[in-house]
Design an enzyme around this catalytic site. Sequence first.
Site, PDB file in Angstrom:
ATOM      1  N   ASP A  76      34.388   9.361   4.434  1.00 19.01           N
ATOM      2  CA  ASP A  76      35.788   9.254   4.024  1.00 19.01           C
ATOM      3  C   ASP A  76      36.378  10.648   3.851  1.00 19.01           C
ATOM      4  O   ASP A  76      35.771  11.515   3.209  1.00 19.01           O
ATOM      5  CB  ASP A  76      35.907   8.477   2.706  1.00 19.01           C
ATOM      6  N   ASP A  78      39.575  12.403   2.359  1.00 16.98           N
ATOM      7  CA  ASP A  78      40.786  12.283   1.546  1.00 16.98           C
ATOM      8  C   ASP A  78      41.535  13.609   1.552  1.00 16.98           C
ATOM      9  O   ASP A  78      40.938  14.688   1.418  1.00 16.98           O
ATOM     10  CB  ASP A  78      40.432  11.886   0.111  1.00 16.98           C
ATOM     11  N   ASP A 168      37.458  13.017 -11.540  1.00 17.20           N
ATOM     12  CA  ASP A 168      36.461  12.435 -12.443  1.00 17.20           C
ATOM     13  C   ASP A 168      35.253  13.342 -12.668  1.00 17.20           C
ATOM     14  O   ASP A 168      34.946  13.718 -13.795  1.00 17.20           O
ATOM     15  CB  ASP A 168      36.022  11.049 -11.954  1.00 17.20           C
TER      16      ASP A 168
END
Length: 476
Positions: A76, A78, A168
């Site tokens: 992925d 991003d 996070d």
Amino acid sequence: MLAGFKSLVRKATSLFGSEESPQYPLEIARDNHSFSRKSVSPSALKVLYRLSDAGFDAFLVGGCIRDNLIGLTPKDFDVVTNATPEEVHDLFSNSRLIGRRFKLVHVTFGREIIEVSTFRANTASQEKPVEQDGRKSLKGKDTARSTHGIILRDNVYGSIDEDAERRDFTFNALYYNIKDFSIHDYCGGLADIEKRQIRIIGDPRQRYQEDPVRMLRAIRFAAKLDFTIEETTAAPIKDMAHLLDHIPPARLFEEVLKLLGSGNGVTTFKLLREYGLFKYLFPDTDALLQSGWQRKDIQPEAFITQGLINTDARIQDGKSTAPYFLYAILLWPSVALRHEEFEKQGLPLMPALHQAASMVLDNQVASTAIPRRFSTPMREIWDLQFRLPKRYGKRAFTLLQHPRFRAAFDFLLIREQSGTELDGLGQWWTDFQQAPENQQRDLIHKADPRSQSTDGPKPKKRRPRRRKNNAKRTEE
């Protein structure tokens, strides 16, 4: 996997203070890191360059950088930018705005989606307490929290430094700048990768309060990367696990698929139970496991573990696995228990099964929503466990054509592999699928319980009925 990583970290920290107390953010020039555009999706590069050419800042962020640096293949990509979602949307005709909780832009290239987000600010200073149903919640300009402190909406934009603080974990606050190909480390992510640890950014209790799903993400990364959860990051998880009750079931359904359907299910299952999180995802299953209930034809923990072993193997071999199959495994022990209870109440076998399945699914959707397109195949898999033993006559050929046969057959094999004795049923169906038609009929004949008995008189054959001639006779 982390070969050469110490030299990278030492080189970076020597440029910005001592190795013990480097000055963040670190900016690692192209010559001093191994991340390459060759490992980046061409679609992501198109997004980055178009944003940059339009005068905006454009960075890759998070997992794709982390995975590449530790030797994994990024999946992925991003993108983060100082352009607002509306500005990004205007730049790409193949994009759409999504999300109310967090506004994002999805730029689509065929089946590939590149997610673009805008730098977000720390909203705590902009939030004010508001009375709601006698309890205080927090609201600000385009930001809101629930009465439990969970962020419900956050669309206040800021700088890249503020954006990093909102990430996070430290290894997800790594940014790759498309303008000069440098990596920016804002929170010590490179050092934590070297230590093979997962460390949350900021105060763990506050960050879990803002979004309890971060606890699940910590477990997922620990299983995927074979990292340990840093002590202060791990400490509050058991005490705060109950906050998962306040997360929408639909969101938790998706998180379960990421947790247990990504090829590391066995390790994840153990960690979820160790940290007291599993019971908030599968309360019935957890209660059953805690009770120690089992019977001759099912050992719940062994069955679930074997199911996850098989699922992990499929994923690691590049094969797909259906969400309904994963959920069918995790809920089967509870179905078996309820089925037994309904049979004891006098219900026939199949009605008892259907009643058990309905009860278990109704209980489960309160924790993790299961769409009907998945619950229906789950019921079919469970139903076929009682039909597969009845394979004589034409039934075997009929069952073979059932759209859920293959999944039910794999489920049957997991039951046998986990210790359930089914009198060689799995091998029989394996042989039947591979045999030519004449041998298939022999297998059916041998499996037919009526063909096994040689005692007593054979049933009499019925005489064919004569047709009556009803034609009317006419006299001449």
